[in-house]
Design an enzyme around this catalytic site. Structure first.
Site, short mmCIF file in Angstrom:
data_model
loop_
_atom_site.label_atom_id
_atom_site.label_comp_id
_atom_site.label_asym_id
_atom_site.label_seq_id
_atom_site.Cartn_x
_atom_site.Cartn_y
_atom_site.Cartn_z
N ASP A 1 7.25 47.96 3.51
CA ASP A 1 5.85 48.31 4.25
C ASP A 1 6.08 49.79 4.91
O ASP A 1 5.80 49.67 6.18
CB ASP A 1 5.50 47.40 5.11
CG ASP A 1 5.22 46.12 4.23
OD1 ASP A 1 4.78 46.04 3.10
OD2 ASP A 1 5.40 44.99 4.99
N GLU B 1 -5.74 46.54 1.42
CA GLU B 1 -4.75 46.49 2.58
C GLU B 1 -4.15 47.69 2.81
O GLU B 1 -4.32 48.76 2.08
CB GLU B 1 -3.78 45.33 2.61
CG GLU B 1 -3.04 45.28 1.25
CD GLU B 1 -2.28 43.88 1.13
OE1 GLU B 1 -2.33 43.00 1.86
OE2 GLU B 1 -1.19 43.95 0.27
#
Length: 504
Positions: free
Chosen positions: A15, A188
């Site tokens: 991420d 997302e």
């Protein structure tokens, strides 16, 4: 000309988010249940990256002590404005959506402020927050509306956005839906960018596994409305033979040569069907081009590993822990005793095994696909050893003490052990990750663990364990392999640590 290495950061570094400040770049990644949390790497050339600190170095900054596996620090966004670094993140199943600040990215960072709903009653309910400032200074928090608590838990609401009073950390409105993506599951990881008078909203879709990808939309305002790019997804390795899979969750930045780049996560799977990713989600980078119609195009992610590395730690000479050491749901300093002996790091066992959510375990990320770790331990006063951990239900270990050496593989509810008598209480423990042996057809695993012990000058191999059982696809963990020392009971002294590996 900049050399773009891939992975950009090896091992468990998912991420990624990146920001450029002058001629330096700062990169933040997720850490889930581990502390210190949210490492910050810095580069001055986009080739060499240095770990300069962590956002969460104190227990109260992230409430990870009791989060379930896969909870904790999810998906940061790092930005810089008016001399201050800002980082927003979700402490999933912990404190909630948080905003941290620092003048120096190396730290110290603030304690973290909860970003609350309009009525101030609770945290915004969502994940993967982004922070951006409009032309008039309005602060926008854009996030994925995944419900983590209450009625409808687990439901995805698409990409949400609120204007926020950053002094009070309170939303100025009810959340608004700004885009739901192109139809892929789990929209997302949103990021907002102002480029040439337009606002671009880039997201991840398809889940963080093989269907992962990046899509983009644009509008004339940070609030939208947003039109969908005609060429989505911008990047995805789905249904391809590319060596880097699961590519998605990206962040855009201008690189050292003035070109646009995208940092993103990916995995390096191996086996006959390339089914198992031993190291979990790593950070990669690829180039970005702007088309004549004003849309960005992101190139497929090339594989370009760095040379191998070696880390040697002699605890008789090195009396501090560097920032690469991490612990499970607690800080390394709370379990690593460097005062008990002048020649060792001592771990004090508390009767907990690696099955426990709070093991006495101190580790470092496995960074290479071919990897070997050797530790010298003194177990005259305790029981413990060397282990590879994915989580409480998936780990492989060598345990010494109380007259025996045990090699153990824990795979969900299955446990297998091999043992030999302990002939010396100061010994070397070895865990090596190697390619499957040639012959016998195409390999059906990512790698093979070799567990061995050296006592009184003689090396004995106790067991081999199929590496696929500690891969992200088997464990369904968001983290990766962490190799470390642990104590089960009594006092285990660690004298030396050596780790070396490459990606051949």
């Amino acid at each position: 000309m900049t050399t773009l290495y891939n992975p950009l950061l090896n091992g468990f570094h998912p991420d990624p988010s990146v920001v450029r400040v002058g001629d330096e770049w700062y990169l933040a990644t997720s850490t889930f249940e581990y502390l210190p949390g949210i490492p910050i790497h810095r580069s001055r050339d986009f080739e060499n990256w240095e770990l300069i600190g962590h956002v969460a170095t104190r227990d109260d900054q992230l409430a990870v002590a009791d989060v379930p596996t896969a909870g904790g620090a999810w998906a940061p966004t790092i930005r810089h404005r008016d001399g201050v670094f800002h980082l927003v993140i979700t402490d999933a199943m912990g404190r909630g959506m948080l905003h941290f600040t620092a003048v120096d990215a190396a730290g110290p960072w603030s304690d973290g402020e909860l970003i609350r709903t309009h009525d101030g009653s609770r945290s915004l309910d969502g994940i993967d927050p982004d922070i951006a400032w409009g032309d008039d200074g309005t602060v926008y928090i854009t996030y994925s509306g995944l419900l983590l608590s209450g009625e409808g838990v687990g439901q995805h609401l698409g990409i949400q956005q609120v204007r926020v009073d950053l002094d009070q950390h309170v939303a100025l409105e009810e959340p608004r839906s700004v885009w739901s993506g192109t139809g892929g599951q789990f929209p997302e990881a949103p990021h907002l960018y102002a480029v040439d008078g337009r606002w671009y909203l880039m997201i991840a879709e398809g889940g963080t596994e093989r269907g992962h990808g990046i899509s983009i939309a644009r509008g004339d305002s940070p609030e939208g409305p947003f039109e969908t790019a005609p060429q989505n997804p911008l990047v995805s390795a789905r249904s391809t033979i590319r060596p880097v899979q699961n590519t998605g969750h990206g962040d855009l930045v201008i690189g050292p040569d003035g070109d646009w780049l995208c940092v993103l996560l990916g995995v390096r799977p191996r086996s006959m069907t390339r089914a198992f990713s031993a190291l979990g989600r790593e950070t990669f980078v690829t180039t970005v081009h702007w088309r004549d119609d004003g849309w960005p195009a992101i190139d497929p992610v090339p594989l370009n590993p760095r040379p191998g590395t070696r880390v040697d730690v002699d605890f008789s000479a090195q009396r501090t822990l560097d920032g690469e050491w991490i612990a499970v749901r607690t800080t390394p300093a709370s379990i690593a005793d460097l005062d008990a002996r002048p020649d060792a790091l001592v771990l004090h066992g508390a009767g907990r095994t690696l099955d426990d959510p709070h093991p006495v375990f101190l580790g470092r990320r496995q960074e290479h696909l071919t990897n070997a770790v050797t530790v010298t331990v003194d177990v005259r006063a305790g029981v413990g050893g060397l282990a590879v951990r994915y989580d409480e239900r998936f780990h492989v270990e060598l345990e010494a003490g109380a007259g025996v050496v045990i090699a153990r593989a824990v795979v969900a509810d299955l446990v297998q052990e091999w043992s030999i008598p302990l002939t010396s209480e100061v010994l070397d423990l070895h865990i090596e990750s190697r390619r499957p042996a040639a012959g016998g057809g195409l390999p059906k695993t990512s790698d093979v663990f070799h567990l061995a012990v050296t006592t009184e000058g003689e090396r004995r191999e106790l067991a081999t364990v199929d590496g696929r059982f500690l891969s992200s696809e088997t464990t369904e963990s968001f983290t990766g392999r962490v190799i470390g020392v642990y104590a089960r009971s009594g006092d285990v002294a660690v004298l030396r640590w050596t780790a070396e590996g490459d990606d051949e």
